[in-house]
Design an enzyme around this catalytic site. Structure first.
Site, short mmCIF file in Angstrom:
data_model
loop_
_atom_site.label_atom_id
_atom_site.label_comp_id
_atom_site.label_asym_id
_atom_site.label_seq_id
_atom_site.Cartn_x
_atom_site.Cartn_y
_atom_site.Cartn_z
N LYS A 1 38.55 26.14 52.73
CA LYS A 1 37.14 26.73 53.18
C LYS A 1 37.19 28.31 52.71
CE LYS A 1 33.62 25.37 55.69
NZ LYS A 1 32.73 24.25 55.28
N THR B 1 37.50 21.27 56.33
CA THR B 1 37.48 22.57 56.22
C THR B 1 36.56 23.28 57.11
OG1 THR B 1 35.37 22.31 54.75
CG2 THR B 1 37.59 22.06 53.66
N ASP B 2 35.39 22.38 57.75
CA ASP B 2 34.63 22.92 58.68
C ASP B 2 35.53 23.51 60.03
OD1 ASP B 2 31.88 23.46 59.86
OD2 ASP B 2 32.70 22.34 61.59
N PHE C 1 44.50 58.60 24.21
CA PHE C 1 44.92 57.37 23.56
C PHE C 1 44.79 57.34 21.95
CE2 PHE C 1 43.74 52.83 22.60
CZ PHE C 1 44.71 52.30 22.96
N ARG D 1 40.20 62.22 27.12
CA ARG D 1 39.20 61.14 27.32
C ARG D 1 39.06 61.11 28.79
NH1 ARG D 1 41.36 55.02 26.82
NH2 ARG D 1 43.36 55.55 28.00
N GLN E 1 48.13 51.67 30.75
CA GLN E 1 49.15 51.06 31.13
C GLN E 1 50.43 51.93 31.72
OE1 GLN E 1 47.43 50.81 28.22
NE2 GLN E 1 47.80 48.52 27.26
N ASN F 1 39.39 48.59 32.07
CA ASN F 1 39.39 50.11 31.62
C ASN F 1 37.68 50.26 31.63
OD1 ASN F 1 39.30 52.58 30.33
ND2 ASN F 1 41.10 51.94 29.29
N HIS G 1 35.00 52.27 30.30
CA HIS G 1 35.01 52.97 29.33
C HIS G 1 33.71 54.12 29.25
CE1 HIS G 1 37.74 50.62 26.97
NE2 HIS G 1 37.08 49.52 27.16
#
Length: 294
Positions: free
Chosen positions: A12, A57-58, A152, A169, A212, A238, A240
């Site tokens: 569920k 699932t209930d 970068f 940046r 990274q 990212n 931007h």
């Protein structure tokens, strides 16, 4: 042509459980999104429609509600472990129960009044087997931004590369982080609070040559700070921010020295990484079965 049933599970998804604690005049709120899944010998349900081994699932939904009261929600990790163990008791054919919980934060504005808080959503995934259990704590939708100390450059260039190198940046992301505990004997709330503080402090204090590198620094700092953690996984889009070009504006003296940006929501770079402790205990199939990278 021959075929066979492969890996399968059922459960569920996204049961919204709100538990109010009224034991004192100062109330508490636990606002949860709970997803349950069972894995095991359910082949007959797929191949012949035989539901005799299937816990509905209930019922899983009802158990999530009942355990919010019967067990309580001192932490979402503890609640998830208890819920998973109960589902294994109720369903003999199940070999594993995986419980995913998101907790939405509220700020207190009175003894029984709250305001919904934005920002990161605390998460937990408990995978409970007959003989072992693994817990992933974490956070998602944690939006972070550094206005400087990020570059970068030096990347691979070919005939279709148009991205200019950047010495300075904006670095921004909506972070998903998960960290795996080496045991289930943990002060879950204290560990989470300390982990979040470490991630935020490291993001703010790391000069970044790439997203990274920042993620690797954050994962290493978290493992160093909490010896009980086995690994950390990140998924980091990212977000931007591109400098607006004022050169075409007919306004005397108007320049843009890294002050006005356009926030682009897509497409975006998506960085995903895992940082492992060298002596981390293996997680086995339970960890591998977690859907998605993070």
């Amino acid at each position: 042509m021959t075929h066979r049933l492969g890996a399968n599970q059922y459960g569920k998804a996204e049961t919204r459980v709100v538990r109010i604690v009224r034991d004192t005049p100062v109330h508490e709120i636990h606002d949860l999104n709970v997803s349950t899944a069972l894995r095991g010998d359910f082949a007959a349900a797929h191949t012949t429609g035989d539901q005799s081994r299937v816990l509905p699932t209930d019922t899983q939904k009802n158990t999530a509600f009942a355990y919010a009261k019967l067990h309580g929600v001192s932490s979402i990790e503890d609640y998830a472990l208890a819920l998973g163990r109960r589902l294994l008791e109720a369903c003999p054919a199940a070999e594993q129960a995986q419980i995913k919980v998101e907790r939405y934060a509220w700020d207190r504005i009175g003894d029984h009044s709250f305001a919904r808080r934005g920002g990161g959503v605390r998460t937990a995934v408990a995978t409970v087997g007959r003989d072992e259990a693994h817990v992933l704590s974490g956070i998602q939708e944690l939006v972070l931004l550094n206005t400087t100390d990020s570059e970068f450059k030096g990347f691979l260039v070919d005939e279709l590369t148009t991205l200019p190198e950047a010495d300075d940046r904006i670095l921004a992301t909506s972070l998903v982080a998960r960290w795996r505990h080496g045991s289930t004997d943990v002060d879950w709330n204290a560990s989470y609070d300390a982990a979040l503080a470490t991630l935020l402090r490291t993001f703010a204090g790391t000069y970044s040559r790439a997203l990274q590198e920042t993620l690797h620094a954050m994962g290493g700092a978290l493992l160093d700070a909490q010896p009980g953690l086995a690994e950390v996984r990140f998924s980091a889009p990212n977000k931007h921010h591109f400098l607006v070009d004022f050169s075409g504006f007919r306004v005397d003296g108007l320049t843009n020295e890294g002050e006005v940006f356009v926030a682009a929501d897509r497409p975006y770079g998506l960085i995903e990484a895992q940082v492992l402790r060298d002596d981390a205990p293996p997680a086995g199939d339970a960890w591998l079965a977690v859907a998605g990278f993070c």
